[in-house]
Scaffold this motif. Structure first.
Motif, PDB file in Angstrom:
ATOM      1  N   ALA A 249     -16.722  62.089  -3.471  1.00 14.68           N
ATOM      2  CA  ALA A 249     -16.677  61.925  -4.918  1.00 14.68           C
ATOM      3  C   ALA A 249     -16.107  60.569  -5.302  1.00 14.68           C
ATOM      4  N   ARG A 250     -15.095  60.122  -4.579  1.00 14.18           N
ATOM      5  CA  ARG A 250     -14.486  58.824  -4.875  1.00 14.18           C
ATOM      6  C   ARG A 250     -15.492  57.691  -4.716  1.00 14.18           C
ATOM      7  N   ARG A 251     -16.389  57.842  -3.769  1.00 18.19           N
ATOM      8  CA  ARG A 251     -17.349  56.782  -3.484  1.00 18.19           C
ATOM      9  C   ARG A 251     -18.598  56.865  -4.356  1.00 18.19           C
ATOM     10  N   VAL A 252     -18.730  57.974  -5.102  1.00 18.96           N
ATOM     11  CA  VAL A 252     -19.908  58.152  -5.960  1.00 18.96           C
ATOM     12  C   VAL A 252     -19.532  58.137  -7.431  1.00 18.96           C
ATOM     13  N   PHE A 253     -18.445  58.817  -7.762  1.00 22.16           N
ATOM     14  CA  PHE A 253     -18.028  58.963  -9.151  1.00 22.16           C
ATOM     15  C   PHE A 253     -16.865  58.031  -9.459  1.00 22.16           C
ATOM     16  N   ILE A 254     -16.412  58.083 -10.694  1.00 25.20           N
ATOM     17  CA  ILE A 254     -15.300  57.235 -11.117  1.00 25.20           C
ATOM     18  C   ILE A 254     -14.135  58.072 -11.615  1.00 25.20           C
ATOM     19  N   SER A 255     -14.403  59.069 -12.424  1.00 20.75           N
ATOM     20  CA  SER A 255     -13.336  59.752 -13.155  1.00 20.75           C
ATOM     21  C   SER A 255     -12.621  60.795 -12.306  1.00 20.75           C
ATOM     22  N   LEU A 256     -11.382  61.063 -12.669  1.00 15.26           N
ATOM     23  CA  LEU A 256     -10.635  62.135 -12.014  1.00 15.26           C
ATOM     24  C   LEU A 256     -11.263  63.505 -12.246  1.00 15.26           C
ATOM     25  N   PRO A 257     -11.725  63.828 -13.463  1.00 12.59           N
ATOM     26  CA  PRO A 257     -12.369  65.134 -13.647  1.00 12.59           C
ATOM     27  C   PRO A 257     -13.548  65.363 -12.705  1.00 12.59           C
ATOM     28  N   GLU A 258     -14.346  64.334 -12.462  1.00  9.53           N
ATOM     29  CA  GLU A 258     -15.483  64.494 -11.549  1.00  9.53           C
ATOM     30  C   GLU A 258     -15.016  64.712 -10.110  1.00  9.53           C
ATOM     31  N   LYS A 259     -13.977  64.018  -9.703  1.00 10.40           N
ATOM     32  CA  LYS A 259     -13.437  64.239  -8.360  1.00 10.40           C
ATOM     33  C   LYS A 259     -12.966  65.689  -8.201  1.00 10.40           C
ATOM     34  N   TYR A 260     -12.186  66.138  -9.176  1.00 12.36           N
ATOM     35  CA  TYR A 260     -11.666  67.501  -9.124  1.00 12.36           C
ATOM     36  C   TYR A 260     -12.809  68.511  -9.071  1.00 12.36           C
ATOM     37  N   ALA A 261     -13.809  68.336  -9.932  1.00  8.99           N
ATOM     38  CA  ALA A 261     -14.921  69.289  -9.994  1.00  8.99           C
ATOM     39  C   ALA A 261     -15.687  69.326  -8.678  1.00  8.99           C
ATOM     40  N   PHE A 262     -15.873  68.167  -8.064  1.00  9.17           N
ATOM     41  CA  PHE A 262     -16.624  68.111  -6.807  1.00  9.17           C
ATOM     42  C   PHE A 262     -15.851  68.805  -5.694  1.00  9.17           C
ATOM     43  N   MET A 263     -14.546  68.557  -5.607  1.00 14.01           N
ATOM     44  CA  MET A 263     -13.718  69.221  -4.599  1.00 14.01           C
ATOM     45  C   MET A 263     -13.688  70.730  -4.831  1.00 14.01           C
ATOM     46  N   ASP A 264     -13.532  71.122  -6.098  1.00 14.04           N
ATOM     47  CA  ASP A 264     -13.473  72.537  -6.447  1.00 14.04           C
ATOM     48  C   ASP A 264     -14.741  73.262  -6.017  1.00 14.04           C
ATOM     49  N   ASP A 265     -15.882  72.650  -6.279  1.00 11.93           N
ATOM     50  CA  ASP A 265     -17.155  73.268  -5.918  1.00 11.93           C
ATOM     51  C   ASP A 265     -17.312  73.370  -4.404  1.00 11.93           C
ATOM     52  N   ALA A 266     -16.934  72.312  -3.684  1.00 15.36           N
ATOM     53  CA  ALA A 266     -17.085  72.314  -2.228  1.00 15.36           C
ATOM     54  C   ALA A 266     -16.225  73.394  -1.576  1.00 15.36           C
ATOM     55  N   VAL A 267     -14.963  73.519  -2.006  1.00 18.43           N
ATOM     56  CA  VAL A 267     -14.067  74.502  -1.406  1.00 18.43           C
ATOM     57  C   VAL A 267     -14.508  75.927  -1.750  1.00 18.43           C
ATOM     58  N   SER A 268     -14.879  76.164  -3.025  1.00 13.77           N
ATOM     59  CA  SER A 268     -15.265  77.520  -3.424  1.00 13.77           C
ATOM     60  C   SER A 268     -16.573  77.945  -2.751  1.00 13.77           C
ATOM     61  N   ARG A 269     -17.525  77.037  -2.607  1.00 12.17           N
ATOM     62  CA  ARG A 269     -18.782  77.366  -1.942  1.00 12.17           C
ATOM     63  C   ARG A 269     -18.575  77.682  -0.458  1.00 12.17           C
ATOM     64  N   GLN A 270     -17.694  76.931   0.187  1.00 11.71           N
ATOM     65  CA  GLN A 270     -17.513  77.078   1.627  1.00 11.71           C
ATOM     66  C   GLN A 270     -16.634  78.270   1.986  1.00 11.71           C
ATOM     67  N   PHE A 271     -15.610  78.535   1.162  1.00 14.45           N
ATOM     68  CA  PHE A 271     -14.602  79.522   1.562  1.00 14.45           C
ATOM     69  C   PHE A 271     -14.508  80.728   0.641  1.00 14.45           C
ATOM     70  N   GLY A 272     -15.202  80.706  -0.487  1.00 15.41           N
ATOM     71  CA  GLY A 272     -15.173  81.855  -1.383  1.00 15.41           C
ATOM     72  C   GLY A 272     -13.987  81.840  -2.327  1.00 15.41           C
ATOM     73  N   PRO A 273     -13.908  82.828  -3.212  1.00 17.60           N
ATOM     74  CA  PRO A 273     -12.932  82.809  -4.310  1.00 17.60           C
ATOM     75  C   PRO A 273     -11.500  83.120  -3.892  1.00 17.60           C
ATOM     76  N   ASP A 274     -11.279  83.569  -2.687  1.00 14.90           N
ATOM     77  CA  ASP A 274      -9.925  83.949  -2.273  1.00 14.90           C
ATOM     78  C   ASP A 274      -9.176  82.828  -1.558  1.00 14.90           C
ATOM     79  N   HIS A 275      -9.762  81.652  -1.485  1.00 17.03           N
ATOM     80  CA  HIS A 275      -9.127  80.521  -0.817  1.00 17.03           C
ATOM     81  C   HIS A 275      -8.974  79.370  -1.808  1.00 17.03           C
ATOM     82  N   PHE A 276      -7.941  78.592  -1.630  1.00 14.53           N
ATOM     83  CA  PHE A 276      -7.707  77.491  -2.568  1.00 14.53           C
ATOM     84  C   PHE A 276      -6.917  76.381  -1.890  1.00 14.53           C
ATOM     85  N   VAL A 277      -6.930  75.232  -2.551  1.00 16.44           N
ATOM     86  CA  VAL A 277      -6.196  74.043  -2.113  1.00 16.44           C
ATOM     87  C   VAL A 277      -5.464  73.489  -3.327  1.00 16.44           C
ATOM     88  N   THR A 278      -4.142  73.351  -3.249  1.00 22.75           N
ATOM     89  CA  THR A 278      -3.438  72.662  -4.329  1.00 22.75           C
ATOM     90  C   THR A 278      -3.587  71.156  -4.106  1.00 22.75           C
TER      91      THR A 278
END
Length: 407
Positions: A235-264
């Motif tokens: 995301a850092r290499r494609v996008f600029i804004s912090l919201p886009e980085k957060y959204a991209f990370m959020d989608d990647a983690v939720s897709r890979q590990f499901g709703p019961d896993h998270f990263v602070t």
């Protein structure tokens, strides 16, 4: 070797370094040590040692190799080698039969280790040539590190878990310094870390930084951290804004590990020209703002859901730094470790430790952060049952354009 017979002029030094540079491209890793030893002998040096920083940042350990002097590990806290490493300056120690020199090995601003050698006597030509040689040696060690396990094995002082192997391979250099900004990070426990990580990149005038803590322990946490950091970098290499980085990370983690896993996570942009900082705090403890050695405030922001819970628009908090300010990010393993009596270590005790160390003269941000990490570990009774990460940014301001002008 008779000193009068040794040519240490700048022209000779250029030829010597040029020869090393010419050979470096094709040099197998195991031949770096004998070549460096030969180069040092060419200027009358002897008893050369290459000392590398261990993973716990407590010792400088000798790199084994043909023609190298291999002694005992040197403690960072109380040795000539440690002083050279932490100060990033040459240390000269007079001896009965010469001068022992300790030269920091810096690749850019990443601290690699120390080169030690003995000369009969030392002059300005020696110092200039050896500083340049140390810089070239550091670059060779960093480049060849990708081709061999030899340097890793020298730095590893105890068995390392698979999850820790993954995390260390994921990290950027532990330190970076340019005239306007510096960063440094420390992971504990160095040989068993699993879910904590950090990343950064300086793109034009924006320092991009992230600190993360994946839930759980062991390989599951390491795998989640790997996905989170990989998504952040993409995301850092494609996008600029912090919201886009957060959204991209959020989608990647939720897709890979499901709703019961998270990263602070904490995601930051720092404009190194102005000191303006944007912060997204996704479930982390608030960073601490340190000014003149003292904690002046917690950099509070409206907390965003941890990465992986899905879909929330992150809330951004803006801060303006003053020159010399330090921002300390830390994961909850620092403050949730239980101490004697069973109570958590806590933020108040963390702040007291920072303020107490701030009463002593600063030895530079990286040395100060290392000292803080080891002080906190002692205060916790030597225990680090959960990952405990420190990541610090120091904003200095100013400009670096003069470095691009020859002369």
């Amino acid at each position: 070797m008779d000193k009068e017979s040794v040519d240490r002029s700048e022209g000779f030094g250029e030829r010597l370094l040029g020869l090393l540079l010419d050979r470096a491209r094709l040099m197998p890793p195991q031949l770096i040590a004998p070549l460096i030893a030969e180069e040092v002998a060419g200027i009358g040096g002897r008893d050369i040692s290459i000392l590398l920083q261990d993973y716990a940042q407590e010792l400088l350990v000798p790199l084994p190799g043909r023609k190298l002097h291999v002694g005992q590990p040197e403690p960072m806290a109380d040795s000539h080698a440690g002083r050279a490493f932490l100060s990033e300056d040459v240390v000269e120690v007079p001896q009965a039969h010469g001068v022992r020199m300790y030269l920091p090995l810096l690749d850019g601003s990443d601290q690699v280790g120390v080169m030690a050698l003995t000369l009969d006597s030392v002059g300005d030509d020696d110092r200039r040539l050896l500083r340049r040689l140390a810089a070239l040696v550091a670059e060779m060690l960093v480049t060849k590190n990708a081709y061999t396990d030899q340097f890793f094995q020298a730095r590893r002082r105890e068995p390392m878990s698979v999850s820790a192997e993954i995390q260390w391979s994921l990290l950027p250099p532990l330190t970076m310094s340019v005239p306007q900004v510096a960063v440094a990070g420390i992971l504990e426990p160095a040989y068993r870390v699993a879910g904590d990580s950090f990343d950064y990149a300086l793109n034009d005038n924006i320092l991009h930084a992230a600190v993360i803590d994946a839930m759980g322990h062991g390989l599951d946490a390491a795998a989640m951290a790997t996905i989170a950091i990989g998504a952040y970098r993409h995301a850092r290499r494609v996008f600029i804004s912090l919201p886009e980085k957060y959204a991209f990370m959020d989608d990647a983690v939720s897709r890979q590990f499901g709703p019961d896993h998270f990263v602070t996570a904490q995601l930051m942009h720092v404009n190194i020209a102005t000191g303006e900082m944007e912060l997204v705090n996704a479930g982390h403890p608030a960073p601490l703002l340190i000014r003149d050695g003292k904690v002046v405030q917690q950099l509070e922001s409206a907390t965003t859901l941890p990465v992986g819970f899905g879909g929330e628009q992150p809330r951004i908090k803006e801060h303006v730094l003053q020159r010399g300010d330090r921002v300390l990010c830390y994961t909850d393993g620092i403050i949730e470790e239980h101490v004697a009596g069973g109570e958590p270590f806590g933020e108040e005790r963390l702040i007291r430790c920072i303020n107490h160390l701030g009463e002593e003269p600063s030895k530079g941000m990286r040395a100060d952060l290392r000292r803080l990490s080891h002080t906190l570990k002692r205060e916790r009774g030597g225990r680090t049952s959960d990952d405990a990460t420190l990541f610090m940014i120091e904003w200095r301001g100013g400009a670096a354009d003069h470095l691009a002008v020859l002369g």
